[in-house]
Write a protein that holds these residues in place. Structure first.
Motif, short mmCIF file in Angstrom:
data_model
loop_
_atom_site.label_atom_id
_atom_site.label_comp_id
_atom_site.label_asym_id
_atom_site.label_seq_id
_atom_site.Cartn_x
_atom_site.Cartn_y
_atom_site.Cartn_z
N ASP A 157 43.64 71.46 127.49
CA ASP A 157 44.77 70.84 126.79
C ASP A 157 44.68 69.33 126.82
O ASP A 157 45.05 68.66 125.86
CB ASP A 157 46.10 71.34 127.39
CG ASP A 157 46.34 72.80 127.03
OD1 ASP A 157 45.98 73.18 125.90
OD2 ASP A 157 46.85 73.55 127.88
N GLU A 195 42.24 79.88 120.51
CA GLU A 195 41.69 78.59 120.96
C GLU A 195 40.23 78.58 120.54
O GLU A 195 39.47 79.49 120.89
CB GLU A 195 41.81 78.48 122.48
CG GLU A 195 41.50 77.09 122.99
CD GLU A 195 42.00 76.89 124.42
OE1 GLU A 195 43.17 76.55 124.62
OE2 GLU A 195 41.17 77.10 125.34
N ARG A 231 46.90 77.52 117.80
CA ARG A 231 47.80 77.84 118.92
C ARG A 231 48.90 78.79 118.47
O ARG A 231 49.24 79.75 119.16
CB ARG A 231 48.45 76.57 119.48
CG ARG A 231 47.57 75.85 120.48
CD ARG A 231 48.30 74.61 120.99
NE ARG A 231 47.45 73.84 121.87
CZ ARG A 231 47.57 72.54 122.12
NH1 ARG A 231 48.53 71.85 121.53
NH2 ARG A 231 46.76 71.93 122.95
#
Ligand code: UD2
Length: 318
Positions: free
Chosen positions: A115, A229, A224
């Motif tokens: 992230d 991902e 997302r």
């Protein structure tokens, strides 16, 4: 200024590709004269921004990055370093050259490294919109866990610039690390792909980097929302973007050489290279991953253990 005359029938190098099929130059040692470029560039008095992130443990890389960039990155030209960190108090004081400035920008951290890495695109696009479009002409995003060893000069400046990955520069397109699952917004269909670009170093004019980061983060966000991902996170989205918005200049793997790799003869200089993450880190990970020991079987020495833990394939497995 005196310099050797160029001749159309005497190419500077014959061992590497110098121009992409869409006529973008590929920058290699031995293909340009830095004095000519500097003289041309100085007349324009541009400011170049560099966005880099040091979140959580990556603060330890700040000194090596800034120290080497101060010496080797666009030496003699105006550069603003924008350092995003969750630990502003840990930024070491470094005497920068008079034409270089450092801006420390607090940023939140995320529990997953993926992230941190992916959100860079969003943060960069927001800062271009709010500040950088008024402050700099060109903008480059760089990983912080790197060091520069040779000059990286104005040969990197162009409208849209990608760096060819040192891991995959000779691989056929179908064995590159592109995202191939069609559900992802980063997907590149089989049979397509030019080069594999490293997300560690890309850039261009502020307006082009704004378009790139906005589009890539839109892809990340849509993935997302669909519970996806991409294989290599924002790097997968970058590769998709650069396939359909061709870079106007390509940096050869000299501009991001991975320390894990043996350098072949065609890579004449290592201008910038990744920093090996340290052994303490390895010990902590080894403890954490006690249950996954079978993964380590192929690794016979401590050195290869380090490489294994920090290589992209291991990150992928974990
Ligand atoms: C690859 C890419 C990287 C990114 C990542 C996403 C290369 C050489 N690098 O690097 O650009 O696309 O894959 O999968 O292609 N960071 C922090 N704190 C953290 C983790 C990351 O500040 O805890 C920042 C830092 O600026 C770092 C960057 O994110 O340089 C990329 O992270 P990485 O270097 O660990 O990712 P890596 O080596 O897998």
């Amino acid at each position: 200024m005196s310099y050797p005359q160029p001749f159309v029938d005497k190419p500077q190098r014959t061992d590497v590709l110098l121009v992409s099929p869409w006529l973008a130059p590929i920058v290699w040692e031995g293909t340009f004269n830095r004095d000519i470029l500097n003289a041309q560039y100085r007349q324009k008095n541009f400011v170049v921004g560099v966005a880099t992130f040091a979140v959580k443990k990556y603060v330890r890389f700040i000194e090596g990055f800034l120290g080497s960039a101060n010496k080797f990155f666009l030496s003699g030209h105006r550069v603003n370093f924008y350092l995003f960190t969750d630990h502003p108090e840990k930024v070491p004081s470094i005497n920068l050259a008079p034409e270089k400035r450092l801006f420390i920008i607090p940023v939140q951290n995320y529990s997953r490294w993926q992230d941190i890495s992916m959100n860079r695109m969003d943060i960069i696009s927001n800062h271009i919109h709010s500040h950088w479009r008024y402050e700099v002409d060109y903008l480059y995003s760089m990983d912080i866990d790197v060091q520069m060893f040779e000059h990286i000069g104005v040969e990197i400046i162009d409208t849209l610039v990608g760096t060819i990955s040192s891991w995959q520069y000779t691989k056929p397109r179908d064995s590159n690390s592109y995202e191939r699952h069609p559900e992802s917004r980063a997907a590149i269909p089989h049979g397509e792909g030019d080069f594999y670009y490293a997300a560690s170093f890309y850039g261009g004019s502020v307006s082009e980097v704004y378009k790139l980061t906005t589009a890539c983060f839109k892809g990340v966000t849509e993935d997302r929302a669909n519970g996806i991902e991409a294989k290599w996170h924002e790097e997968s989205h970058l590769n998709k973007y650069l396939l359909y918005h061709k870079p106007t200049r390509l940096l050869s793997p000299e501009y991001y050489w991975d320390e894990e790799l043996i350098r072949p003869r065609i890579i004449r200089v290592k201008r910038l290279s990744s920093v090996r993450k340290d052994l303490q880190e390895l010990e902590r990970l080894t403890l954490l991953l006690g249950g996954l020991r079978e993964l380590l079987v192929p690794c016979s020495s401590l050195d290869s253990l380090v490489s294994f833990f920090f290589c992209r394939e291991a990150k992928c497995v974990l």
